[in-house]
Write a protein that holds these residues in place. Structure first.
Motif, PDB file in Angstrom:
ATOM      1  N   ALA A 284       0.842  -1.201   0.000  1.00 32.08           N
ATOM      2  CA  ALA A 284       0.000   0.000   0.000  1.00 32.08           C
ATOM      3  C   ALA A 284       0.872   1.244   0.000  1.00 32.08           C
ATOM      4  CB  ALA A 284      -0.908  -0.004   1.217  1.00 32.08           C
ATOM      5  N   SER A 285       0.426   2.252  -0.705  1.00 28.11           N
ATOM      6  CA  SER A 285       1.105   3.553  -0.712  1.00 28.11           C
ATOM      7  C   SER A 285       0.056   4.652  -0.809  1.00 28.11           C
ATOM      8  CB  SER A 285       2.094   3.658  -1.871  1.00 28.11           C
ATOM      9  OG  SER A 285       1.420   3.545  -3.112  1.00 28.11           O
ATOM     10  N   GLY A 286       0.493   5.872  -0.574  1.00 25.85           N
ATOM     11  CA  GLY A 286      -0.448   6.982  -0.600  1.00 25.85           C
ATOM     12  C   GLY A 286      -0.846   7.349   0.800  1.00 25.85           C
ATOM     13  N   ARG A 287      -2.151   7.354   1.053  1.00 22.93           N
ATOM     14  CA  ARG A 287      -2.696   7.702   2.362  1.00 22.93           C
ATOM     15  C   ARG A 287      -2.474   6.529   3.309  1.00 22.93           C
ATOM     16  NH1 ARG A 287      -9.154   8.109   3.127  1.00 22.93           N
ATOM     17  NH2 ARG A 287      -9.244   7.806   5.357  1.00 22.93           N
ATOM     18  N   THR A 288      -1.287   6.394   3.864  1.00 26.03           N
ATOM     19  CA  THR A 288      -0.963   5.198   4.627  1.00 26.03           C
ATOM     20  C   THR A 288      -0.617   5.514   6.063  1.00 26.03           C
ATOM     21  OG1 THR A 288       1.307   5.344   3.836  1.00 26.03           O
ATOM     22  CG2 THR A 288      -0.193   3.898   2.638  1.00 26.03           C
ATOM     23  N   SER A 289      -1.440   6.272   6.734  1.00 16.89           N
ATOM     24  CA  SER A 289      -1.215   6.507   8.149  1.00 16.89           C
ATOM     25  C   SER A 289      -1.782   5.331   8.914  1.00 16.89           C
ATOM     26  CB  SER A 289      -1.884   7.804   8.579  1.00 16.89           C
ATOM     27  OG  SER A 289      -3.262   7.752   8.298  1.00 16.89           O
TER      28      SER A 289
ATOM     29  N   ALA B 290      -2.886 -18.537   4.223  1.00 15.79           N
ATOM     30  CA  ALA B 290      -2.695 -17.799   5.475  1.00 15.79           C
ATOM     31  C   ALA B 290      -2.424 -16.332   5.163  1.00 15.79           C
ATOM     32  CB  ALA B 290      -1.548 -18.381   6.275  1.00 15.79           C
ATOM     33  N   ILE B 291      -3.183 -15.454   5.799  1.00 12.26           N
ATOM     34  CA  ILE B 291      -3.020 -14.016   5.606  1.00 12.26           C
ATOM     35  C   ILE B 291      -2.215 -13.468   6.773  1.00 12.26           C
ATOM     36  CG2 ILE B 291      -5.189 -13.437   6.783  1.00 12.26           C
ATOM     37  CD1 ILE B 291      -5.568 -11.191   4.693  1.00 12.26           C
ATOM     38  N   SER B 292      -1.334 -12.527   6.481  1.00 10.50           N
ATOM     39  CA  SER B 292      -0.520 -11.940   7.544  1.00 10.50           C
ATOM     40  C   SER B 292      -0.156 -10.510   7.175  1.00 10.50           C
ATOM     41  CB  SER B 292       0.754 -12.764   7.775  1.00 10.50           C
ATOM     42  OG  SER B 292       1.545 -12.800   6.595  1.00 10.50           O
ATOM     43  N   ARG B 293       0.202  -9.756   8.217  1.00  7.85           N
ATOM     44  CA  ARG B 293       0.553  -8.346   8.005  1.00  7.85           C
ATOM     45  C   ARG B 293       2.025  -8.150   8.364  1.00  7.85           C
ATOM     46  NH1 ARG B 293      -2.801  -4.196   7.774  1.00  7.85           N
ATOM     47  NH2 ARG B 293      -4.506  -5.274   8.858  1.00  7.85           N
ATOM     48  N   ASP B 294       2.747  -7.446   7.509  1.00 11.43           N
ATOM     49  CA  ASP B 294       4.138  -7.081   7.774  1.00 11.43           C
ATOM     50  C   ASP B 294       4.184  -5.563   7.920  1.00 11.43           C
ATOM     51  OD1 ASP B 294       6.849  -6.377   7.696  1.00 11.43           O
ATOM     52  OD2 ASP B 294       7.341  -8.024   6.345  1.00 11.43           O
ATOM     53  N   ASN B 295       4.165  -5.094   9.164  1.00 11.34           N
ATOM     54  CA  ASN B 295       4.098  -3.652   9.388  1.00 11.34           C
ATOM     55  C   ASN B 295       5.362  -2.937   8.934  1.00 11.34           C
ATOM     56  OD1 ASN B 295       1.466  -3.485  10.518  1.00 11.34           O
ATOM     57  ND2 ASN B 295       2.258  -4.332  12.429  1.00 11.34           N
ATOM     58  N   ALA B 296       6.483  -3.602   9.036  1.00 13.75           N
ATOM     59  CA  ALA B 296       7.744  -2.985   8.610  1.00 13.75           C
ATOM     60  C   ALA B 296       7.739  -2.705   7.112  1.00 13.75           C
ATOM     61  CB  ALA B 296       8.914  -3.885   8.992  1.00 13.75           C
ATOM     62  N   GLN B 297       7.158  -3.639   6.340  1.00 10.79           N
ATOM     63  CA  GLN B 297       7.117  -3.478   4.887  1.00 10.79           C
ATOM     64  C   GLN B 297       5.836  -2.810   4.408  1.00 10.79           C
ATOM     65  OE1 GLN B 297       9.669  -4.256   2.823  1.00 10.79           O
ATOM     66  NE2 GLN B 297      10.858  -4.859   4.619  1.00 10.79           N
ATOM     67  N   ASN B 298       4.884  -2.613   5.316  1.00  9.76           N
ATOM     68  CA  ASN B 298       3.564  -2.058   4.980  1.00  9.76           C
ATOM     69  C   ASN B 298       2.886  -2.916   3.916  1.00  9.76           C
ATOM     70  OD1 ASN B 298       1.525  -0.201   5.464  1.00  9.76           O
ATOM     71  ND2 ASN B 298       2.148   1.123   3.771  1.00  9.76           N
ATOM     72  N   THR B 299       2.930  -4.223   4.131  1.00  7.06           N
ATOM     73  CA  THR B 299       2.287  -5.145   3.205  1.00  7.06           C
ATOM     74  C   THR B 299       1.371  -6.097   3.963  1.00  7.06           C
ATOM     75  OG1 THR B 299       4.051  -6.797   3.325  1.00  7.06           O
ATOM     76  CG2 THR B 299       4.250  -5.099   1.618  1.00  7.06           C
ATOM     77  N   VAL B 300       0.433  -6.658   3.232  1.00  7.63           N
ATOM     78  CA  VAL B 300      -0.365  -7.774   3.718  1.00  7.63           C
ATOM     79  C   VAL B 300      -0.143  -8.916   2.745  1.00  7.63           C
ATOM     80  CG1 VAL B 300      -2.676  -8.655   4.132  1.00  7.63           C
ATOM     81  CG2 VAL B 300      -2.085  -6.354   4.877  1.00  7.63           C
ATOM     82  N   ASP B 301       0.317 -10.042   3.274  1.00  4.02           N
ATOM     83  CA  ASP B 301       0.703 -11.164   2.431  1.00  4.02           C
ATOM     84  C   ASP B 301      -0.327 -12.282   2.499  1.00  4.02           C
ATOM     85  OD1 ASP B 301       4.177 -10.793   3.437  1.00  4.02           O
ATOM     86  OD2 ASP B 301       3.000  -9.716   1.936  1.00  4.02           O
ATOM     87  N   LEU B 302      -0.352 -13.072   1.445  1.00  4.53           N
ATOM     88  CA  LEU B 302      -1.195 -14.259   1.403  1.00  4.53           C
ATOM     89  C   LEU B 302      -0.316 -15.437   1.023  1.00  4.53           C
ATOM     90  CD1 LEU B 302      -4.170 -15.212   1.679  1.00  4.53           C
ATOM     91  CD2 LEU B 302      -4.298 -15.104  -0.823  1.00  4.53           C
ATOM     92  N   GLN B 303      -0.035 -16.281   2.006  1.00  2.48           N
ATOM     93  CA  GLN B 303       0.726 -17.507   1.765  1.00  2.48           C
ATOM     94  C   GLN B 303      -0.233 -18.579   1.284  1.00  2.48           C
ATOM     95  OE1 GLN B 303       4.066 -18.184   1.940  1.00  2.48           O
ATOM     96  NE2 GLN B 303       3.589 -20.230   1.177  1.00  2.48           N
ATOM     97  N   MET B 304       0.060 -19.158   0.135  1.00  2.00           N
ATOM     98  CA  MET B 304      -0.823 -20.154  -0.454  1.00  2.00           C
ATOM     99  C   MET B 304      -0.062 -21.457  -0.627  1.00  2.00           C
ATOM    100  SD  MET B 304      -2.823 -17.802  -3.245  1.00  2.00           S
ATOM    101  CE  MET B 304      -1.435 -17.742  -4.396  1.00  2.00           C
ATOM    102  N   ASP B 305      -0.504 -22.497   0.052  1.00  2.00           N
ATOM    103  CA  ASP B 305       0.137 -23.816  -0.004  1.00  2.00           C
ATOM    104  C   ASP B 305      -0.815 -24.850  -0.586  1.00  2.00           C
ATOM    105  OD1 ASP B 305       1.470 -22.995   3.228  1.00  2.00           O
ATOM    106  OD2 ASP B 305       2.479 -22.825   1.280  1.00  2.00           O
TER     107      ASP B 305
END
Length: 128
Positions: free
Chosen positions: A24-29, A69-84
């Protein structure tokens, strides 16, 4: 405005894994309530997984529970989806979306019509 970019899609064999990322970028507070969806050709957009904004609660569709599995990486400002254990029927364009409303702060958002911003999608193809 929030801009979302999905990455990590590709072609894998059945039984393999992929990890999608939504940046995500832009309005990312702060973080947002975020969801992952997919749409296969000729089918409606399908909810897969969601994570809440404030306490990272998670919710999954039955079709992917135990495999995704969904997870949030606050350091990278991403939300990931691990698909197995991917299957050919997982082939689709995968989208992430965010709900920036205050009302979404403490819940997972499942309804696609509540989301405010969407990414362009990333193609996932599973070969048999």
């Amino acid at each position: 405005q929030v801009q979302l970019v999905e990455s990590g899609g590709g072609l894998v064999q059945a039984g393999g894994s992929l990890r999608l990322s939504c940046a995500a970028s832009g309005r990312t507070s702060g973080s947002y309530a975020t969801g992952w969806f997919r749409q296969a050709p000729g089918k409606e957009r399908e909810f897969l997984a969601a994570i809440s904004r404030s306490d990272d609660r998670k919710y999954y569709a039955d079709s992917v529970k135990g495999r995704f599995a969904i997870s949030r990486d606050n350091a990278q400002n991403t939300v990931d989806l691990q698909m197995d254990n991917l299957k050919p029927e997982d082939t689709a364009v995968y989208y992430c979306a965010v709900d920036v409303s205050v009302s979404a702060s403490w819940r997972v958002v499942i309804n696609q019509y509540e989301y405010d911003y969407w990414g362009q999608g990333t193609q996932v193809t599973i070969s048999s």
